[in-house]
Motif scaffolding. Sequence first.
Motif: not given
Length: 381
Positions: A233-256
């Motif tokens: 999508y960035p090649d077509l002009g998209a500008e947003f950060e993308v996260t897979h939900y397992t990466q989000m869960l991992d971060q939430l666990i690490q952050d308590g």
Amino acid sequence: MSVAPDKETVDILLMQEEDQVLFKTCYQCGTCTGTCPWNLVKNFTVRKIMHKAQLGLIDFGEEDIWQCATCGACVSRCPRGVEIIDVMKAFRKIIAEMGVAKVPDSLRMSVKNIASLGNPMAESDDKRGNWMEAAGVKAFTPETEYLYFSCCVPAFDGKIRRMANSTAAILNKAGVDFGALGNAEKCCGESVRKAGSESTFMSLAQSNIEAFAGAKKVLATSPHCYHTFKNEYPDLGAEFEVTHYTQMLDQLIQDGKLTFSKEVKAKVIYHDPCYLGRHNDEYEAPRRVLQAIPGVELIEFPDNRQSAVCCGGGGGRVWMETPVGERFSELKVEQAVEAGAEVLAVACPYCMLMFDDALLVTGKEDVLKVKDISELVLEAL
């Protein structure tokens, strides 16, 4: 019977940005054939296909053109760095866009449904948001931190919907500010593009980019959506950060922000999705999440991480018929049972579809359960 397009058109479609023919650097070592998981269940000679292309003897009516599941195993090990997936995609593009041969019926119908209705299930587009309303997910606005994209499969398939429901429940418990677009979104187009329907992909991508206006962070359930939003999508002009939900869960666990209060006593084997692992080099976040769940004993497949065997659903094959006995998912279910696993953990809707079906075909549903990582996390909260 297939019709050969003019040579000039074929040459254009098979060129890379560097003006080099996609398959030119292939020196026929055969590593691709030795690596391809198809050869675990049937004969599939990738080297032969590449050689035919080099000789200009491409038969666009061959079924082998549609065999590739785009798992990336061959590409990761090719000593010359040949983008074999791009070669297969180019062949399919010539067929789908120029009509020189027949697209397999089940795939053709799925792509037609996506093009006309925005989803492969032939469901009315005004039903896409039903899941989020039932799960209590709010509508996304530009002020919302995360735009959650469920993928077509959880949105429309009642059995696979558990992936989106459990993810949404966890995000709510963790206090994450997220919302979804519902009926305003369409299929990400990843499988459509791999199936050669470039014009349909472009239409879907542009529609989604417009619908995502105001989104700075996108959270994806499917590794296929994640890959496309992040890398195409960035090649077509998209500008947003993308996260897979397992990466989000991992971060939430690490952050308590996620604390566990229950045990999930189970021997769990994790399947690496190709589009999270090989295509995007994310192997550890899902494992850290599983290892953090009290009571879970994490075990591995004989081939894991970079060497993991595909579920068989990539490259549009999730919408195609594969004969019983030729499905990677059946092979992996057997491996999971032999390893003593009680739960086969997945992190992709396509993988869940493939493994749910494999359980039924192999008759292993009484000894093995297929669960999304988010389901296991939710059980322990």
